[in-house]
Write a protein that holds these residues in place. Structure first.
Motif, PDB file in Angstrom:
ATOM      1  N   LYS A  16       0.805  -1.263   0.148  1.00  0.00           N
ATOM      2  CA  LYS A  16       0.036  -0.018  -0.117  1.00  0.00           C
ATOM      3  C   LYS A  16       0.799   1.314   0.108  1.00  0.00           C
ATOM      4  O   LYS A  16       2.025   1.122   0.521  1.00  0.00           O
ATOM      5  N   LYS A  17       0.030   2.477  -0.730  1.00  0.00           N
ATOM      6  CA  LYS A  17       1.075   3.362  -0.372  1.00  0.00           C
ATOM      7  C   LYS A  17       1.074   4.068   0.974  1.00  0.00           C
ATOM      8  O   LYS A  17       0.220   3.797   1.986  1.00  0.00           O
ATOM      9  N   PRO A  18       2.319   4.777   1.431  1.00  0.00           N
ATOM     10  CA  PRO A  18       2.346   5.388   2.729  1.00  0.00           C
ATOM     11  C   PRO A  18       1.397   6.382   3.066  1.00  0.00           C
ATOM     12  O   PRO A  18       0.935   6.914   1.998  1.00  0.00           O
ATOM     13  N   SER A  19       1.321   6.551   4.049  1.00  0.00           N
ATOM     14  CA  SER A  19       0.378   7.665   4.699  1.00  0.00           C
ATOM     15  C   SER A  19       0.686   9.064   3.976  1.00  0.00           C
ATOM     16  O   SER A  19       2.072   8.982   3.821  1.00  0.00           O
ATOM     17  N   SER A  20      -0.175   9.857   3.838  1.00  0.00           N
ATOM     18  CA  SER A  20       0.245  11.291   3.237  1.00  0.00           C
ATOM     19  C   SER A  20      -0.914  12.276   4.267  1.00  0.00           C
ATOM     20  O   SER A  20      -1.870  11.886   4.622  1.00  0.00           O
ATOM     21  N   TYR A  21      -0.405  13.318   4.419  1.00  0.00           N
ATOM     22  CA  TYR A  21      -1.156  14.315   5.192  1.00  0.00           C
ATOM     23  C   TYR A  21      -1.116  15.675   4.286  1.00  0.00           C
ATOM     24  O   TYR A  21      -0.189  16.004   3.917  1.00  0.00           O
ATOM     25  N   ASP A  38      -0.439  24.686  -0.342  1.00  0.00           N
ATOM     26  CA  ASP A  38      -1.174  23.543  -0.305  1.00  0.00           C
ATOM     27  C   ASP A  38      -0.884  21.984  -0.945  1.00  0.00           C
ATOM     28  O   ASP A  38      -0.977  22.117  -2.151  1.00  0.00           O
ATOM     29  N   GLU A  39      -0.264  21.263  -0.034  1.00  0.00           N
ATOM     30  CA  GLU A  39       0.419  20.310  -0.668  1.00  0.00           C
ATOM     31  C   GLU A  39       0.279  18.992   0.006  1.00  0.00           C
ATOM     32  O   GLU A  39       0.206  19.076   1.464  1.00  0.00           O
ATOM     33  N   PRO A  40       0.424  17.672  -0.462  1.00  0.00           N
ATOM     34  CA  PRO A  40       0.301  16.618   0.360  1.00  0.00           C
ATOM     35  C   PRO A  40       1.963  16.325   1.019  1.00  0.00           C
ATOM     36  O   PRO A  40       2.703  16.565   0.121  1.00  0.00           O
ATOM     37  N   MET A  41       2.034  15.936   2.293  1.00  0.00           N
ATOM     38  CA  MET A  41       3.191  15.521   2.707  1.00  0.00           C
ATOM     39  C   MET A  41       3.451  13.968   2.822  1.00  0.00           C
ATOM     40  O   MET A  41       2.368  13.377   3.800  1.00  0.00           O
ATOM     41  N   GLN A  42       4.175  13.368   2.165  1.00  0.00           N
ATOM     42  CA  GLN A  42       4.132  11.754   2.113  1.00  0.00           C
ATOM     43  C   GLN A  42       4.711  11.233   3.392  1.00  0.00           C
ATOM     44  O   GLN A  42       5.907  11.859   3.641  1.00  0.00           O
ATOM     45  N   ALA A  43       4.639  10.464   4.060  1.00  0.00           N
ATOM     46  CA  ALA A  43       5.161   9.700   5.004  1.00  0.00           C
ATOM     47  C   ALA A  43       6.330   9.063   4.608  1.00  0.00           C
ATOM     48  O   ALA A  43       6.507   8.284   3.590  1.00  0.00           O
ATOM     49  N   TYR A  44       7.272   9.092   5.371  1.00  0.00           N
ATOM     50  CA  TYR A  44       8.622   8.161   5.079  1.00  0.00           C
ATOM     51  C   TYR A  44       8.569   7.059   5.764  1.00  0.00           C
ATOM     52  O   TYR A  44       8.129   6.799   6.892  1.00  0.00           O
ATOM     53  N   HIS A  54       7.118   8.060   9.540  1.00  0.00           N
ATOM     54  CA  HIS A  54       7.337   9.376   9.988  1.00  0.00           C
ATOM     55  C   HIS A  54       7.105  10.620   9.002  1.00  0.00           C
ATOM     56  O   HIS A  54       7.411  10.628   7.742  1.00  0.00           O
ATOM     57  N   THR A  55       6.508  11.352   9.357  1.00  0.00           N
ATOM     58  CA  THR A  55       6.067  12.708   8.497  1.00  0.00           C
ATOM     59  C   THR A  55       6.224  13.687   9.220  1.00  0.00           C
ATOM     60  O   THR A  55       5.612  14.231  10.525  1.00  0.00           O
TER      61      THR A  55
END
Length: 193
Positions: A16-21, A38-44, A54-55
């Motif tokens: 699955k894709k990592p979480s994003s916020y 205004d952008e998605p921050m992808q979890a590492y 971790h994000t």
């Protein structure tokens, strides 16, 4: 792939894709408030610890000067802010069974944490992995799931979704004794000791 590794990977759906916020940053232009970004921050996703993400949403290393535009466009030298600074993090912890698995490589996990969590991972105790103490006041919110907060003398508190811990520069560790990942939101405020 052996059965243990296969089960571990299946548990966390590594495909699955990592979480994003979504991170929205505002600013001032000619005395008017505007959306700066205004952008998605992808979890590492940690490669050495399946299910650990971790994000870093934002960091101000020191007290911000609002007379100049606030920016966060490169990864900082430290995710832990200095006095007057702040940082905001989403962290997903896998169950502790991941690190208890015989195939777990603790040295590799430590090396990856030292590279990704600069300024924080170097406070993790080698004798008691996960235990650490920083010169910060942390607001820790259980965003999703359940986790256990461990303090000195193995004092432990079971926390559930919506619980908030105010950590005043004390030695502690986050333990996921459950079977599902847990996501926490951490707001670190730089302090002096």
């Amino acid at each position: 792939m052996n059965g243990t590794t296969s089960r571990k990977r299946a548990l966390f759906e590594r495909g699955k894709k990592p979480s994003s916020y979504r991170r929205i940053v505002t600013g001032n232009v000619n005395g008017k408030s505007v959306v700066q970004s205004d952008e998605p921050m992808q979890a590492y996703e940690f490669k050495t610890v399946p299910g650990y993400e971790h994000t870093l949403i934002w960091v101000n290393p020191t007290t911000p000067d609002l007379s100049i535009e606030q920016r966060f466009d490169r990864y900082p030298g430290s995710v832990v802010p200095g006095p007057g600074g702040t940082s905001l993090h989403f962290v997903t912890f896998p169950p502790d069974s991941v690190s208890a698995d015989p195939s777990f490589d603790g040295a590799a996990a430590r090396d990856e944490a030292l590279a990704r969590l600069r300024g924080l991972a170097d406070h993790f105790e080698k004798e008691d992995p996960g235990m650490h103490k920083t010169n910060t006041v942390d607001y820790a919110v259980v965003y999703e799931g359940e986790i256990w907060l461990e303090l000195d003398d193995r004092e432990t508190l079971h926390l559930k979704r919506g619980d908030v811990v105010v950590q005043n520069g004390t030695r502690h560790a986050w333990r996921n004794r459950g079977t599902k990942p847990v996501t926490m939101l951490f707001f670190l405020n730089g302090a002096t000791a």
